[in-house]
Enzyme design. Sequence first.
Site: not given
Lengths: 98, 377
Positions: B123, B239
């Site tokens: 991010y 994930d």
Amino acid sequence: MTSTSNPKVPEKKDQVHRVLLGKKQILVTEDEPLLVQLERAGIHVEYQCREGYCSSCSIKLLWGNVIYPFEPLAWVQSGYLLACCAIVKSDIEIAFFD
Amino acid sequence: MSYSTFNRKHFDSTKEPMFFGENVNVARYDQQKHPIFEKLIEKQLSFFWRPEEVDLSTDRKDFQRLEEHEQHIFLSNLKYQTLLDSVQGRSPNVALLPIVSLPELETWIETWSFSETIHSRSYTHIIRNIVNDPTKIFDDIVTNEEITKRADSVSIYYDRLIEMVNLYNTMGMGTFEVPGKGPIEISMPKLKKALYLTIASVNVLEAIRFYVSFACSFAFAERTLMEGNAKIIKLIARDEALHLTGTQHMLNLMASGKDDPEMAIIAAECQDEVRQIFIEAAEQEKEWATYLFKDGSMIGLNAQILGQYVEYITNVRMQAVGLDTCFATKHNPIPWINAWLVSDNVQVAPQEAEISSYLVGQTDNSLDDSDFDDFDL
């Protein structure tokens, strides 16, 4: 916990089985997992990983036998199958949400 | 009972429950009570990726061309995901490692949490690439009311479990007066209940809370916008799907009583509360969708469609942990999302390391002379 394999079913690859889904009937072979064959028949199945770890393609198995060539990583609830990796071994009936 | 980093007792860890048995001593994987957790570790390691692998230079140009309300959608989702992975990058370790009793599960928790830290770093990678001042965005995460509301829900169960385990490790069983909080009762059933609800709330976090943001990211990418971001989100989604399987296994093992018979009783008692956690999260996510689209929708997506998707995905996830579904939406209103969520359809060559089934070191060492019989020189 996962598969219900029937040792009496002959190991013939070109065997064709019926998959009942509501009022529909689809013919599938043992060559490929159920998911791709349902998709080819125009049935939308939820999916994500397509290799047995996300459980998105979990479908109710009302009766019949499926096996998993590789034990999937996802937990398969009893009475359910994982379409992306299940090989159909007999006529079966499946259902989506109630 | 106080925590020890190397328990000196001699015991058979395959006879321990997943949690609240002996502290793990030797990190050994030759004998395992639940081999699934080592399989998850192997899978997670084969998924390894680094945010810097993904080029975001086009995303910067795309972002500048987005309309203001679209920038709001994009940035708000990033902020929310940053919050979720900030929690997930540490909490499984802090909350679960002091109480875990199986070496394979201990290592899965660490592997799982580590992969969340990669998400957090990604991010920052995205935000750095698209705006000049990342500080404004990160600072807003702790002050923005829409986000902090959700922070409370995702951290409350973890925090309660951590507090109770701290008391248990220092004081043992009993009722203790905690300044500012009143009396807290510590007993094994109470601890196990706090644990079960924590795992359920983490399952919900990974199963539902991420998916509104995922849908928006992929809706931009459907318009060939912010494609670098979508590539990162795809890796994150892969994930998360695996982490989700991890918590589903924990919940189902607990509920089955195969791991710890007492846990099965607690799971049955908690069923309504767990349903409520699912429903509350779904409602919050629908509210979040409304907040995202408050100044305008984006092509292909609006608050109503996203709300239906939340309901649909909540049904799917509830079914996966053996709960009855609770929403009327039985069909995926945005079926195109699955083509983005599937992780193995981008690369074609195995040397492109993002193929999830590609494992380093998969060479065949069992060669003998007969393997060269076909060769003529």
